[in-house]
Design a protein around this motif. Structure first.
Motif, PDB file in Angstrom:
ATOM      1  N   HIS A 223       0.865  -1.169   0.000  1.00  0.00           N
ATOM      2  CA  HIS A 223       0.000   0.000   0.000  1.00  0.00           C
ATOM      3  C   HIS A 223       0.906   1.225   0.000  1.00  0.00           C
TER       4      HIS A 223
ATOM      5  N   SER B 208      -6.709  -2.773   4.186  1.00  0.00           N
ATOM      6  CA  SER B 208      -7.072  -1.357   4.091  1.00  0.00           C
ATOM      7  C   SER B 208      -5.991  -0.518   4.758  1.00  0.00           C
TER       8      SER B 208
ATOM      9  N   LYS C  70      -8.096   3.455   1.574  1.00  0.00           N
ATOM     10  CA  LYS C  70      -8.115   2.620   0.381  1.00  0.00           C
ATOM     11  C   LYS C  70      -8.169   1.149   0.780  1.00  0.00           C
TER      12      LYS C  70
ATOM     13  N   LYS D 124      -7.938  -2.794  -0.643  1.00  0.00           N
ATOM     14  CA  LYS D 124      -7.476  -3.624  -1.756  1.00  0.00           C
ATOM     15  C   LYS D 124      -7.888  -5.065  -1.504  1.00  0.00           C
TER      16      LYS D 124
END
Length: 68
Positions: A33, A50, A55, A57
């Protein structure tokens, strides 16, 4: 952190989520990330992680590809 069978997933301030094999204690795969990872979950098909930015994923557990 989360556990599924002999697999464990963790999130870290180093902006990664990692999948571990509990039988060997080795890291199987590192998922990246851009911000610190706050949560990670695993099941038989997906890993969801997260980050601090919000965000989320979704990764495939067998191919290690980013799904979404």
């Amino acid at each position: 952190m989360d556990l599924y069978k002999n697999k464990f997933v963790s999130g870290s301030k180093d902006c990664t989520a990692k999948m571990w094999d509990l039988d060997t204690g080795r890291c199987i795969k590192t998922f990246k990330h851009k911000d610190p990872v706050l949560a990670a979950k695993i099941n038989d098909v997906h890993i969801v992680s997260s980050c601090e930015r919000g965000k989320v994923k979704v990764w495939h557990t067998n191919t290690f590809t980013l799904v979404k």
